[in-house]
Scaffold this motif. Structure first.
Motif, PDB file in Angstrom:
ATOM      1  N   LYS A 190       0.854  -1.191   0.000  1.00 50.24           N
ATOM      2  CA  LYS A 190       0.000   0.000   0.000  1.00 50.24           C
ATOM      3  C   LYS A 190       0.892   1.244   0.000  1.00 50.24           C
ATOM      4  O   LYS A 190       1.850   1.329   0.769  1.00 50.24           O
ATOM      5  N   ARG A 191       0.575   2.188  -0.883  1.00 51.21           N
ATOM      6  CA  ARG A 191       1.336   3.429  -0.935  1.00 51.21           C
ATOM      7  C   ARG A 191       0.695   4.494  -0.043  1.00 51.21           C
ATOM      8  O   ARG A 191      -0.520   4.689  -0.084  1.00 51.21           O
ATOM      9  N   TRP A 192       1.540   5.161   0.740  1.00 50.01           N
ATOM     10  CA  TRP A 192       1.122   6.290   1.558  1.00 50.01           C
ATOM     11  C   TRP A 192       1.862   7.532   1.087  1.00 50.01           C
ATOM     12  O   TRP A 192       3.088   7.531   0.957  1.00 50.01           O
ATOM     13  N   ILE A 193       1.123   8.599   0.805  1.00 52.90           N
ATOM     14  CA  ILE A 193       1.698   9.895   0.484  1.00 52.90           C
ATOM     15  C   ILE A 193       1.299  10.836   1.610  1.00 52.90           C
ATOM     16  O   ILE A 193       0.105  11.010   1.884  1.00 52.90           O
ATOM     17  N   LEU A 194       2.289  11.439   2.265  1.00 51.61           N
ATOM     18  CA  LEU A 194       2.043  12.189   3.502  1.00 51.61           C
ATOM     19  C   LEU A 194       2.559  13.621   3.398  1.00 51.61           C
ATOM     20  O   LEU A 194       3.602  13.878   2.787  1.00 51.61           O
ATOM     21  N   PHE A 195       1.826  14.531   4.040  1.00 46.62           N
ATOM     22  CA  PHE A 195       2.186  15.947   4.059  1.00 46.62           C
ATOM     23  C   PHE A 195       1.993  16.497   5.472  1.00 46.62           C
ATOM     24  O   PHE A 195       1.062  16.094   6.177  1.00 46.62           O
ATOM     25  N   PRO A 196       2.832  17.440   5.898  1.00 43.11           N
ATOM     26  CA  PRO A 196       2.670  18.044   7.229  1.00 43.11           C
ATOM     27  C   PRO A 196       1.329  18.771   7.351  1.00 43.11           C
ATOM     28  O   PRO A 196       0.727  19.168   6.342  1.00 43.11           O
ATOM     29  N   PRO A 197       0.858  18.964   8.572  1.00 40.89           N
ATOM     30  CA  PRO A 197      -0.453  19.593   8.783  1.00 40.89           C
ATOM     31  C   PRO A 197      -0.593  20.974   8.175  1.00 40.89           C
ATOM     32  O   PRO A 197      -1.694  21.366   7.780  1.00 40.89           O
ATOM     33  N   GLN A 233       6.579  20.168   1.147  1.00 43.15           N
ATOM     34  CA  GLN A 233       7.139  18.968   1.775  1.00 43.15           C
ATOM     35  C   GLN A 233       6.210  17.778   1.577  1.00 43.15           C
ATOM     36  O   GLN A 233       5.006  17.867   1.843  1.00 43.15           O
ATOM     37  N   CYS A 234       6.772  16.690   1.109  1.00 39.16           N
ATOM     38  CA  CYS A 234       5.994  15.460   0.895  1.00 39.16           C
ATOM     39  C   CYS A 234       6.863  14.256   1.236  1.00 39.16           C
ATOM     40  O   CYS A 234       8.068  14.239   0.956  1.00 39.16           O
ATOM     41  N   LYS A 235       6.247  13.275   1.842  1.00 38.86           N
ATOM     42  CA  LYS A 235       6.894  11.992   2.103  1.00 38.86           C
ATOM     43  C   LYS A 235       6.064  10.905   1.426  1.00 38.86           C
ATOM     44  O   LYS A 235       4.836  10.987   1.384  1.00 38.86           O
TER      45      LYS A 235
END
Length: 415
Positions: A190-197, A233-235
């Motif tokens: 499963k791919r997760w793309i995350l960004f700060p609040p 910013q992206c993870k």
């Protein structure tokens, strides 16, 4: 996340902390806890999880036997179940595929295994299913789930949710305002793309769901890459079986199955939740009042399907006021004890084998990720109109006022 499913009253937090202090005394009774010699790791992992502000991956810690289960085992376990799947489009769409826009259909587990997503142009998702409501008689599944090895022996299957889906199954980008999230990957990737609040992802409260703030950006089939140009910013991480992802409070996340996948998660309450619940209660009161005179179709445009019962008559308004006052008292009485970020970082560094930070994507890599997402699908000629991130008048009013209510810099909780 719904407040009825997820509450964090002061006495509950105290009880959970008491249970944690008794952890060593009853470790032997939890089939999936680590040995007593690992107690210091689980104690410190609990502190890290409750105080970290960055997502990370936990490896070589999850030892649930169901991680080793093959599809045949899952098929045997669920063969008689009529599972309620959301059916979405495996093709280009202009907007994110909101829950409202997907069909709901009951199918057997074997139908999921055998579905040809790319041929049928449809994905299937048995998602967000609390195990205290679904599959309650599947004891073999329930007995495997215990979060003790992460420092939370008070949580088991009763507080956990199950996610089973085909390739392409996904949830639109959003952030949760309550708690933090632990996600155990059980089967598939499963791919997760995350960004700060604080990233501006064109937030919206429509569709309205308690504690969920959605983004208008479409990460499943991005159309205009320039809409994403201001993201700083992206993870991104591909979660594999046996790995556990920690998602801090308020982090944006887009999640998609890269193949048939199964995961189990839990939302862990935080001391700050009372303040967020107070804000959310104000938002919910406002939403309920603004939609009460709308026709049914217009109400459905505003509400996520799991919020369709949101309608406050006079009696319920006063009940909501009681909830708000309770949250205010909870905010005032709760003692916030956060550990210094340097201390948490030192604890994190003690366990390089288990705890792994997720690096930020470069701007080039982020753009490549978006381009890869978009390149999977041909653009429908019927959908060639411009992407419109502007709201209609009703949406503008709701988003403007809820933003004021939700992002109040400081709530007067002493009144």
């Amino acid at each position: 996340m719904i407040i009825g499913d997820y509450q964090s009253q002061g006495w509950q937090v105290a009880l959970r902390n008491t249970l944690h202090n008794l952890y060593i005394n009853f470790q032997d009774k939890c089939c999936c806890c680590l040995s007593k010699m690992d107690a210091s790791y689980t104690d410190e992992l609990r502190l890290i999880i409750l105080n970290s502000k960055e997502p990370f991956i936990i490896r070589d810690t999850l030892n649930w036997s169901l991680v080793e289960w093959k599809l045949e085992k899952w098929s045997e376990l669920l063969s008689s179940e009529d599972l309620e799947f959301r059916c979405g489009k495996y093709r280009f769409t202009m907007e994110p595929q909101w829950e409202r826009s997907t069909e709901v259909s009951k199918k057997k587990f074997n139908e999921l295994i055998n579905v040809d997503v790319r041929h049928n142009k449809k994905w299937l998702y048995f998602d967000y299913k609390y195990l205290n409501r679904y599959l309650k008689d599947r004891k073999e599944l329930h007995k495997c789930i215990c979060w003790g090895m992460f420092g939370f022996p008070e949580y088991n299957s009763e507080e956990s949710t199950l996610w089973i889906g085909s390739e392409g199954a996904h949830t639109p980008c959003h952030k949760d305002t309550y708690g933090c999230n632990l996600v155990a990957q059980i089967f598939g990737k499963k791919r997760w793309i995350l960004f700060p609040p604080d990233e501006d992802l064109y937030s919206t409260r429509i569709p309205y769901e308690e504690s969920s703030i959605y983004s208008k950006l479409n990460f499943f089939s991005p159309n205009k890459i320039e809409l994403f140009k201001d993201i700083k910013q992206c993870k991104s991480v591909i979660l594999e079986p046996g790995e556990v992802l920690f998602v801090p409070n308020g982090w944006w996340h887009y999640v998609e199955n890269l193949e048939m996948a199964i995961s189990i998660n839990i939302w862990i309450p935080l001391r700050t939740d009372s303040k967020e619940q107070l804000k959310e209660a104000l938002v919910q009161m406002f939403i309920s009042q603004i939609i009460r005179d709308l026709n049914t179709d217009k109400q459905k445009e505003v509400l996520n399907p799991n919020m369709e019962e949101l309608h406050l008559d006079a009696q319920k308004v006063w009940q909501s006021v009681d909830v708000i006052n309770s949250c205010k008292r909870n905010c005032t009485s709760s003692i916030t004890k956060s550990h210094d970020s340097i201390h948490v970082e030192e604890l994190f560094k003690k366990y390089p084998k288990y705890l792994h930070k997720i690096p930020n994507l470069s701007k080039m890599d982020f753009n490549s990720l978006l381009e890869d997402q978009a390149a999977r699908f041909e653009h429908d000629t019927e959908c060639e109109e411009e992407v419109n991130l502007d709201d209609d008048n009703l949406s503008n009013i709701i988003n403007a006022i809820t933003k004021v209510l939700f992002y109040l810099p400081k709530l007067n909780t002493a009144a």
